[in-house]
Design a protein around this motif. Sequence first.
Motif, PDB file in Angstrom:
ATOM      1  N   ASP A  21     -47.647  -0.154 -26.330  1.00  0.00           N
ATOM      2  CA  ASP A  21     -47.556  -0.309 -27.790  1.00  0.00           C
ATOM      3  C   ASP A  21     -46.174   0.091 -28.295  1.00  0.00           C
ATOM      4  OD1 ASP A  21     -50.186  -1.183 -27.883  1.00  0.00           O
ATOM      5  OD2 ASP A  21     -50.990   0.771 -28.516  1.00  0.00           O
ATOM      6  N   GLU A  22     -45.633   1.176 -27.759  1.00  0.00           N
ATOM      7  CA  GLU A  22     -44.289   1.621 -28.146  1.00  0.00           C
ATOM      8  C   GLU A  22     -43.236   0.591 -27.750  1.00  0.00           C
ATOM      9  OE1 GLU A  22     -43.267   4.461 -29.869  1.00  0.00           O
ATOM     10  OE2 GLU A  22     -45.408   4.617 -30.303  1.00  0.00           O
ATOM     11  N   ARG A  23     -43.397  -0.019 -26.580  1.00  0.00           N
ATOM     12  CA  ARG A  23     -42.465  -1.051 -26.121  1.00  0.00           C
ATOM     13  C   ARG A  23     -42.475  -2.240 -27.074  1.00  0.00           C
ATOM     14  NH1 ARG A  23     -43.710  -0.886 -21.372  1.00  0.00           N
ATOM     15  NH2 ARG A  23     -45.472  -2.291 -21.273  1.00  0.00           N
ATOM     16  N   VAL A  24     -43.661  -2.693 -27.462  1.00  0.00           N
ATOM     17  CA  VAL A  24     -43.779  -3.817 -28.388  1.00  0.00           C
ATOM     18  C   VAL A  24     -43.139  -3.461 -29.725  1.00  0.00           C
ATOM     19  CG1 VAL A  24     -45.441  -5.203 -29.701  1.00  0.00           C
ATOM     20  CG2 VAL A  24     -45.789  -4.821 -27.256  1.00  0.00           C
ATOM     21  N   GLN A  36     -30.874 -13.205 -34.615  1.00  0.00           N
ATOM     22  CA  GLN A  36     -30.276 -14.268 -33.809  1.00  0.00           C
ATOM     23  C   GLN A  36     -30.052 -13.846 -32.356  1.00  0.00           C
ATOM     24  OE1 GLN A  36     -30.144 -17.252 -35.178  1.00  0.00           O
ATOM     25  NE2 GLN A  36     -30.950 -16.233 -36.992  1.00  0.00           N
ATOM     26  N   GLY A  37     -30.387 -12.608 -32.039  1.00  0.00           N
ATOM     27  CA  GLY A  37     -30.167 -12.101 -30.692  1.00  0.00           C
ATOM     28  C   GLY A  37     -31.352 -12.344 -29.781  1.00  0.00           C
ATOM     29  N   THR A  38     -31.116 -12.128 -28.515  1.00  0.00           N
ATOM     30  CA  THR A  38     -32.158 -12.197 -27.497  1.00  0.00           C
ATOM     31  C   THR A  38     -32.357 -10.791 -26.947  1.00  0.00           C
ATOM     32  OG1 THR A  38     -31.611 -14.464 -26.907  1.00  0.00           O
ATOM     33  CG2 THR A  38     -32.782 -13.179 -25.258  1.00  0.00           C
ATOM     34  N   VAL A  39     -33.597 -10.325 -26.978  1.00  0.00           N
ATOM     35  CA  VAL A  39     -33.927  -8.990 -26.473  1.00  0.00           C
ATOM     36  C   VAL A  39     -34.380  -9.121 -25.023  1.00  0.00           C
ATOM     37  CG1 VAL A  39     -35.509  -7.027 -26.684  1.00  0.00           C
ATOM     38  CG2 VAL A  39     -34.544  -8.092 -28.738  1.00  0.00           C
ATOM     39  N   VAL A  40     -33.795  -8.302 -24.171  1.00  0.00           N
ATOM     40  CA  VAL A  40     -34.225  -8.191 -22.778  1.00  0.00           C
ATOM     41  C   VAL A  40     -34.715  -6.754 -22.599  1.00  0.00           C
ATOM     42  CG1 VAL A  40     -33.539  -8.308 -20.354  1.00  0.00           C
ATOM     43  CG2 VAL A  40     -32.583  -9.938 -22.005  1.00  0.00           C
ATOM     44  N   ALA A  41     -35.983  -6.634 -22.228  1.00  0.00           N
ATOM     45  CA  ALA A  41     -36.615  -5.325 -22.025  1.00  0.00           C
ATOM     46  C   ALA A  41     -36.870  -5.139 -20.539  1.00  0.00           C
ATOM     47  CB  ALA A  41     -37.917  -5.251 -22.813  1.00  0.00           C
ATOM     48  N   LEU A  42     -36.331  -4.069 -19.990  1.00  0.00           N
ATOM     49  CA  LEU A  42     -36.447  -3.807 -18.553  1.00  0.00           C
ATOM     50  C   LEU A  42     -37.328  -2.597 -18.309  1.00  0.00           C
ATOM     51  CD1 LEU A  42     -35.340  -4.577 -15.701  1.00  0.00           C
ATOM     52  CD2 LEU A  42     -33.597  -2.813 -16.077  1.00  0.00           C
ATOM     53  N   LYS A  43     -38.313  -2.762 -17.427  1.00  0.00           N
ATOM     54  CA  LYS A  43     -39.154  -1.647 -17.003  1.00  0.00           C
ATOM     55  C   LYS A  43     -39.499  -1.835 -15.537  1.00  0.00           C
ATOM     56  CE  LYS A  43     -43.824  -3.205 -18.044  1.00  0.00           C
ATOM     57  NZ  LYS A  43     -44.333  -2.959 -16.714  1.00  0.00           N
ATOM     58  N   THR A  89     -39.451   4.900 -17.693  1.00  0.00           N
ATOM     59  CA  THR A  89     -38.218   4.604 -18.416  1.00  0.00           C
ATOM     60  C   THR A  89     -38.160   3.118 -18.686  1.00  0.00           C
ATOM     61  OG1 THR A  89     -37.064   6.448 -17.406  1.00  0.00           O
ATOM     62  CG2 THR A  89     -35.691   4.696 -18.285  1.00  0.00           C
ATOM     63  N   GLU A  90     -37.638   2.789 -19.853  1.00  0.00           N
ATOM     64  CA  GLU A  90     -37.417   1.402 -20.235  1.00  0.00           C
ATOM     65  C   GLU A  90     -36.054   1.316 -20.891  1.00  0.00           C
ATOM     66  OE1 GLU A  90     -41.176  -0.449 -21.935  1.00  0.00           O
ATOM     67  OE2 GLU A  90     -41.559   1.696 -22.131  1.00  0.00           O
ATOM     68  N   VAL A  91     -35.433   0.168 -20.790  1.00  0.00           N
ATOM     69  CA  VAL A  91     -34.172  -0.062 -21.481  1.00  0.00           C
ATOM     70  C   VAL A  91     -34.267  -1.408 -22.184  1.00  0.00           C
ATOM     71  CG1 VAL A  91     -33.008  -1.015 -19.437  1.00  0.00           C
ATOM     72  CG2 VAL A  91     -31.650  -0.051 -21.281  1.00  0.00           C
ATOM     73  N   PHE A 119     -39.174  -4.555 -10.723  1.00  0.00           N
ATOM     74  CA  PHE A 119     -38.977  -4.535 -12.169  1.00  0.00           C
ATOM     75  C   PHE A 119     -39.569  -5.750 -12.862  1.00  0.00           C
ATOM     76  CE2 PHE A 119     -35.749  -1.687 -10.697  1.00  0.00           C
ATOM     77  CZ  PHE A 119     -35.532  -0.794 -11.726  1.00  0.00           C
ATOM     78  N   ASP A 120     -39.829  -5.584 -14.161  1.00  0.00           N
ATOM     79  CA  ASP A 120     -40.084  -6.690 -15.076  1.00  0.00           C
ATOM     80  C   ASP A 120     -38.943  -6.693 -16.081  1.00  0.00           C
ATOM     81  OD1 ASP A 120     -42.421  -7.965 -14.305  1.00  0.00           O
ATOM     82  OD2 ASP A 120     -43.704  -6.607 -15.432  1.00  0.00           O
ATOM     83  N   ALA A 121     -38.344  -7.854 -16.265  1.00  0.00           N
ATOM     84  CA  ALA A 121     -37.323  -8.037 -17.290  1.00  0.00           C
ATOM     85  C   ALA A 121     -37.859  -9.090 -18.258  1.00  0.00           C
ATOM     86  CB  ALA A 121     -36.001  -8.469 -16.660  1.00  0.00           C
ATOM     87  N   ASP A 122     -38.439  -8.622 -19.350  1.00  0.00           N
ATOM     88  CA  ASP A 122     -39.002  -9.526 -20.359  1.00  0.00           C
ATOM     89  C   ASP A 122     -37.903  -9.998 -21.294  1.00  0.00           C
ATOM     90  OD1 ASP A 122     -41.595  -9.274 -19.388  1.00  0.00           O
ATOM     91  OD2 ASP A 122     -42.033  -7.554 -20.668  1.00  0.00           O
TER      92      ASP A 122
END
Length: 179
Positions: A21-24, A36-43, A89-91, A119-122
């Motif tokens: 939930d915090e990640r979302v 206009q940016g693209t978010v890449v979330a790594l965990k 950890t997530e970035v 890893f998952d890179a969403d």
Amino acid sequence: MRDLFTAGTPQTIADVLHSKDERVWQQQQLLNQFPQGTVVALKMNVPGPIKTNAQLQDLFAVGKQQLEAKFQDVTQLQAPVVTTTNAGTEVFYVFAEAGLAAKRRAIAFEDQEPVGRLFDADVLMRDHQHYSRSELGDSVRRCFLCERPAKECGRNRTHSVAELQAYFNRIATEVLGDD
């Protein structure tokens, strides 16, 4: 051989769901701030109840560095946002790159051996919330251990936590060396 799972605070399903939930929430904040940016979330996909400790942080740092190398020629719209809790950890990155192009880079990272597999890179954009491998005509992620679709093995609990942790320990030993 390293054992990544001897130290740390065990997490419950509720802890992991709270982290999701915090990640979302973090992703939505970044999408709102940079429409206009693209978010890449790594965990990291850490098996079992221990999700972080010093050794897992070291392994995460290697993966983070490798992902950043895939995006080294892309403009970042802000400094990466790093969050660390007992659930891991997530970035979060915000890049000035089209979503599909960013997803291609993320897939290249995830498919590289050995660390990217952990890893998952969403990849998300405001107008198109989540990019998937299938949108690029790419195959689904494969299991670490048997090469079947990873979601299938996870859903069916095909492999034990101990087997998955042994794989992590093997990769950590290859990448970081012995203790």
